[in-house]
Design an enzyme around this catalytic site. Sequence first.
Site, PDB file in Angstrom:
ATOM      1  N   ASP A  83      37.847   4.504   9.748  1.00 15.26           N
ATOM      2  CA  ASP A  83      37.892   5.014  11.114  1.00 15.26           C
ATOM      3  C   ASP A  83      39.056   4.305  11.785  1.00 15.26           C
ATOM      4  OD1 ASP A  83      37.619   5.560  13.829  1.00 15.26           O
ATOM      5  OD2 ASP A  83      35.442   5.713  13.709  1.00 15.26           O
ATOM      6  N   HIS A  84      40.160   5.021  12.003  1.00 12.35           N
ATOM      7  CA  HIS A  84      41.372   4.340  12.461  1.00 12.35           C
ATOM      8  C   HIS A  84      41.244   3.768  13.874  1.00 12.35           C
ATOM      9  CE1 HIS A  84      42.094   8.770  13.260  1.00 12.35           C
ATOM     10  NE2 HIS A  84      42.231   8.273  14.472  1.00 12.35           N
ATOM     11  N   HIS A 112      34.363   7.811  16.118  1.00 13.66           N
ATOM     12  CA  HIS A 112      35.007   6.889  17.052  1.00 13.66           C
ATOM     13  C   HIS A 112      34.036   6.352  18.114  1.00 13.66           C
ATOM     14  CE1 HIS A 112      38.535   8.039  15.053  1.00 13.66           C
ATOM     15  NE2 HIS A 112      38.937   9.020  15.818  1.00 13.66           N
TER      16      HIS A 112
END
Length: 414
Positions: free
Chosen positions: A195-196, A258
């Site tokens: 999950d960037h 996110h």
Amino acid sequence: MTHAIRRKSKAEPAPPTTLFLFGAHGDLVKRLLMPALYNLKRDGLLGDGLRIIGVDHNAISDEGFASKLEDFIRNEAASKVGKDDKSLDPQVWAKLAKGISYVQGDFLDDSTYQALAAKIADSGTGNAVFYLATAPRFFSEVVRRLGASGLLEESPEAFRRVVIEKPFGSDLQTAEALNACLLKVMTEKQIYRIDHYLGKETVQNILVSRFSNSLFEAFWNNHYIDHVQITAAETVGVETRGSFYEHTGALRDMVPNHLFQLLAMVAMEPPAAFGADAVRGEKAKVVGAIRPWSVEEARANSVRGQYTAGEVDGKPLPAYREEERVAPDSNTETYVALKVMIDNWRWVGVPFYLRTGKRMGVPTPRSSSVLNRRRMRSSGTPKSMSWRRRTCGSRSSPTKVCGSICWPSVPARP
């Protein structure tokens, strides 16, 4: 004399590795991966043995691919290459660009993977990382072919890793099926589910702010916090991602990854250690404590919306239904907000409000915890303290998460 490459960490540079970027022409590679690799190179964390190989169906030369990445980062994402840098350092980029090349190929064609095997054989190292920055429908197909071609086989001298971006499935059934597919051809230690958002500095600071400050932790519960708001507002529209967004929408694109990660970081208990397994375990407890809504409750505690035509700085912008590769009668949401309740001892009774959307008027992503003034007074807090919200963080990026918390200000005037 200034040095182009500087060391900001005591960590050793990464070992010689071939990094394959599937979906090399996508936004993820241009906007996030290449700026991140540039930063690592600038900070002395990437050695000269790194080779970056783009993989996609578009035809382009090695030089053309490197030049395209350079132009994008320099002209459209310069703010992401460092706080003090306005553009790329030519010396750093030249060192990074020397290792950039490109393989044109279909993800579903076995000959593509033969070409990748040849690239590894020519690299001088058996280490390889396969980053799947592709549409989700290709995840299982690419992994199966990597396994069938022997590209995931490790040796004592060489590692192989696969990195998969969100969304990891579209529901429980598809997520379990994808996980089973991965584990058929590799071991768990070879898989990185990314999950960037978690790589953003301001997101990482959430844990630091919570657990390194005993004053914060003392008030971090339902006795003093009235509610929590987590917002990720973006000024950009769907841009070139219309076909992807039509099948995803704001809810699947942002909330279960996110925003739930941010929710877990804000609400989790202190882990026994800050290793991956311990932190993940505490996050899982938070998600497991989320109150399940009935259909009627879900409708009452959520809202969906879609942006219409407007303008920013005098520039006209289209409505979502007028965007490229979007159905003119689309009901896909570009905005979603919902209330979440966490039924554990720390947060029972405290609502968490999550919201995210495209084409929001002002980029104000933040996590806010609002203190309950009445409870603060009843707890014996000195009357000489006044309470008001104070916001910290940066709004320079439409996807940067900021921290916000109500805290006692200077003593109030008589």
